[in-house]
Design an enzyme around this catalytic site. Structure first.
Site, mmCIF file in Angstrom:
data_model
loop_
_atom_site.group_PDB
_atom_site.id
_atom_site.type_symbol
_atom_site.label_atom_id
_atom_site.label_comp_id
_atom_site.label_asym_id
_atom_site.label_seq_id
_atom_site.Cartn_x
_atom_site.Cartn_y
_atom_site.Cartn_z
ATOM 1 N N HIS A 1 0.839 -1.222 0.000
ATOM 2 C CA HIS A 1 0.000 0.000 0.000
ATOM 3 C C HIS A 1 0.863 1.257 0.000
ATOM 4 C CE1 HIS A 1 -3.314 -2.731 1.241
ATOM 5 N NE2 HIS A 1 -2.361 -3.279 1.971
ATOM 6 N N SER B 1 14.716 20.995 -16.507
ATOM 7 C CA SER B 1 13.512 21.750 -16.834
ATOM 8 C C SER B 1 13.911 23.021 -17.576
ATOM 9 C CB SER B 1 12.769 22.101 -15.547
ATOM 10 O OG SER B 1 11.944 23.229 -15.748
ATOM 11 N N LYS C 1 15.727 21.588 -11.388
ATOM 12 C CA LYS C 1 15.099 20.293 -11.648
ATOM 13 C C LYS C 1 16.035 19.282 -12.307
ATOM 14 C CE LYS C 1 11.460 19.003 -11.123
ATOM 15 N NZ LYS C 1 10.202 19.274 -11.846
ATOM 16 N N GLU D 1 10.225 7.635 -16.963
ATOM 17 C CA GLU D 1 8.832 8.021 -17.234
ATOM 18 C C GLU D 1 8.424 7.584 -18.637
ATOM 19 O OE1 GLU D 1 8.177 12.067 -14.721
ATOM 20 O OE2 GLU D 1 9.728 12.109 -16.232
#
Ligand code: ARG
Length: 467
Positions: free
Chosen positions: A160, A287, A293, A300
Site C-alpha cells: 500500500h 527543466s 530540476k 517516465e
C-alpha cells in the site's frame, strides 16, 4: 499476346490502373520493406523447391538466386529503389528481379502473397523473439549488477506504499529478475509457435502443382528439435491466422508492464521524498523553466511506452476479431503494431539497462529509512508466538504497543519492559532483541525469503544463469 497490363502483377483483368489515391492508400512498402531479408530468404527457398520438383530448371533457379542476392545487397546498402506503385515488399522485389532475370517470371509459381507474407512474418518473429530474449538478458544483468554491488543494503519493503517490513534491496530487485525471466520464457514460446512454415498454402487452397512443402520448410529452418520439418496443417488457417502476431504483442505488453513497474519504483526511490538512489545524468533531463530540476524522463518514458505496447496488442485483437476466413486486406494493418512493439520493447530494455548501470545508492538514506523499529512489529508478534501466545493475541498486543509508543512519541523499541508487560505478560526481558535488524533478517531462512543466506543463494543462481 495481351496488351501491357495496367498493373504488372495482377493487372491482367483490369482495363485501368489504380487511382493514385488508391496506391497511396493501399501501399505497405513504406513499412513492410523491413521484411525484405526474410522475403528474399523465402523466395530463395521457394525457387530451390521449384527446381527440385521440376517446375524450374537448375539454371533458372541459379539465375533467380543470384538476382536475389544482388537485390539483397542493394537493399542492405540502401541503394534499392522502393516504389509505392508496386504496393508491398513482395512485389517490389519480384518486379526488380524480373526486370533483371527473365526466369523470375516463374518465381511466383505455386505461391501467393498470402502464404508469402505469412512466411515472412514467421521468420521475422523468430528473429524478433531471439533479439528480445537477448535484450531481456542484458537488462537482467544490469539489474543483477545493482543488486550485487549493494548486496548488504536494506530498505523498507512496502505494501500500500506504506513501509511494511525490511528487505534487502537485492531481494526487491530480484523480483524484477523473476518477471523478466518469465517474459523471456514467453518470447521463447512465441518463437516456438512461429516455427511453422505456411509456404505452400497458396492464396487459401494450396496448389495443383507438384510442390515439396517439407523441403521448403527445412530450407528455411522451420524444423523441430530433431530437425524434422514443421509445416502448417491447414491452408486456410495458415493464411489467415495471426495468433503469433497477437502472442508477440502480448509478450511485449507483459514486458512493458514489468518495465513500467520497475521504472515506477526507481522514480519513487529517486524522489526527494525517498532519496534512496541517484539516477545517472545520462538518463535524466532538466527543466526549461526551473533551474534546480532533474527529471527521471527516461524512466517516465518507459512507463509511458508500456501504454503504447498495450495499445498495439489491442489494435491487433480488434483487427482480427471480426474477419471471415481467409485473407482480408485488413490484415495488412497487422504489421505496424508488431514492428512498433518490437522496436519500443527493445529500446525500453536498453534504456533500463543503461539507467541501472549508472545508478548510485544513497546508503545512509536507505539505512535511515529501514531503521524504524516499527518495521519489525511483525517480528515482535512472532516473538510472542515463540513464547506460546496465539498469533491473533500477539498481533493485538503488539498493535497496542505500537499505539502506546505513538502516544508517548517514542520509537517502539524504547517502551520500557514494565510498559510492554502491562500489555502482555509474555513479553520477557529480551523482548527488544526482536529489533536487532541483522538478527531479524537472519531468521528469514525459507526459500524465496529475504534472509541474507537466501538472498546470497539467489544472487549466485542469477549470476550463474545470466553469466
Ligand atoms: N501486403 C499484403 C499484406 O501485408 C500482402 C498480402 C497481399 N495479399 C493480397 N491478397 N492482396 O497483407
Amino acid at each position: 499476346m495481351a496488351k501491357k497490363p495496367a498493373q504488372a502483377t495482377w493487372g491482367g483483368r483490369f482495363s485501368l490502373p489504380p487511382a493514385e489515391l488508391m496506391l497511396r492508400f493501399s501501399e505497405s512498402v513504406s513499412f513492410d520493406a523491413r521484411l525484405a531479408q526474410f522475403d528474399i530468404l523465402g523466395s530463395k527457398a521457394h525457387a530451390a523447391m521449384l527446381a527440385r520438383t521440376g517446375l524450374l530448371t537448375r539454371r533458372e533457379r541459379d539465375a533467380i538466386h543470384r538476382g536475389l542476392e544482388v537485390i539483397a545487397r542493394e537493399i542492405a546498402a540502401g541503394k534499392f529503389k522502393w516504389r509505392a506503385r508496386f504496393e508491398d515488399v513482395h512485389m517490389n522485389i519480384e518486379q526488380a528481379l524480373t526486370r533483371r532475370v527473365p526466369a523470375a517470371a516463374k518465381l511466383h509459381t505455386a505461391r501467393s502473397r498470402n502464404d508469402q507474407i505469412a512466411t515472412d512474418i514467421q521468420l521475422y518473429l523468430k528473429a524478433a523473439c531471439a533479439d528480445l530474449i537477448q535484450r531481456l538478458t542484458a537488462a537482467q544483468r544490469a539489474i543483477l549488477g545493482v543488486a550485487e554491488k549493494n548486496r548488504d543494503v536494506l530498505i523498507p519493503g512496502y505494501t500500500h506504499l506504506q513501509r511494511a517490513q525490511p528487505v534487502f534491496l537485492a531481494h526487491h530487485l530480484g523480483a524484477y529478475l523473476e518477471m523478466l525471466e518469465r517474459d523471456a520464457e514467453r518470447f521463447a514460446a512465441v518463437h516456438d509457435h512461429a516455427n511453422w512454415c505456411p509456404l505452400g498454402s497458396g492464396a487459401l487452397a494450396g496448389t495443383t502443382l507438384p510442390i515439396d512443402r517439407e523441403f521448403t520448410a527445412q530450407q528455411l529452418g522451420f524444423v523441430d528439435a530433431a530437425g524434422r520439418p514443421r509445416v502448417t496443417q491447414n491452408s486456410m488457417d495458415a493464411v489467415s491466422d495471426r495468433d503469433v502476431h497477437l502472442e508477440f504483442a502480448a509478450a511485449c505488453a507483459f514486458t512493458g508492464v514489468h518495465l513500467s513497474r520497475i521504472a515506477e519504483d526507481l522514480i519513487l526511490w529517486a524522489s526527494q521524498e525517498f532519496k534512496f538512489l541517484h539516477l545517472p545524468d545520462a538518463f535524466c533531463t532538466g527543466s526549461s523553466l526551473m533551474p534546480q530540476k532533474r527529471n527521471p524522463d527516461a524512466l517516465e518514458l518507459i512507463r509511458g511506452k508500456s501504454a503504447r505496447l498495450q495499445g498495439n496488442l489491442h489494435t491487433l485483437l480488434t483487427l482480427v476479431k471480426g474477419l471471415p476466413l481467409t485473407y482480408n486486406r485488413d490484415l495488412q494493418e497487422d504489421k505496424p503494431p508488431v514492428f512498433d512493439s518490437h522496436d519500443q520493447t527493445a529500446l525500453c530494455l536498453e534504456v533500463l539497462a543503461g539507467t541501472c548501470a549508472g545508478l548510485r545508492l544513497d546508503r545512509a538514506r536507505c539505512a535511515q529509512a529501514v531503521a524504524d523499529p516499527a518495521l519489525l512489529a511483525t517480528d515482535l508478534a512472532d516473538y510472542l508466538v515463540r513464547r506460546g501466545v496465539p498469533f491473533r493475541v500477539a498481533h493485538h498486543a503488539v498493535g497496542a504497543a505500537v499505539r502506546l509508543a505513538e502516544q508517548r512519541r517514542v520509537p517502539l523499541n524504547r517502551l520500557t519492559l514494565a510498559e510492554v508487560r502491562r500489555i502482555h505478560a509474555a513479553f520477557g526481558r529480551d523482548w527488544a532483541t526482536s529489533f536487532d535488524l541483522q538478527r531479524a533478517m537472519a531468521r528469514r531462512t525459507g526459500t524465496g525469503m529475504p534472509g541474507p543466506a537466501q538472498v546470497r543463494r539467489q544472487l549466485a543462481r542469477w549470476r550463474k544463469r545470466l553469466g
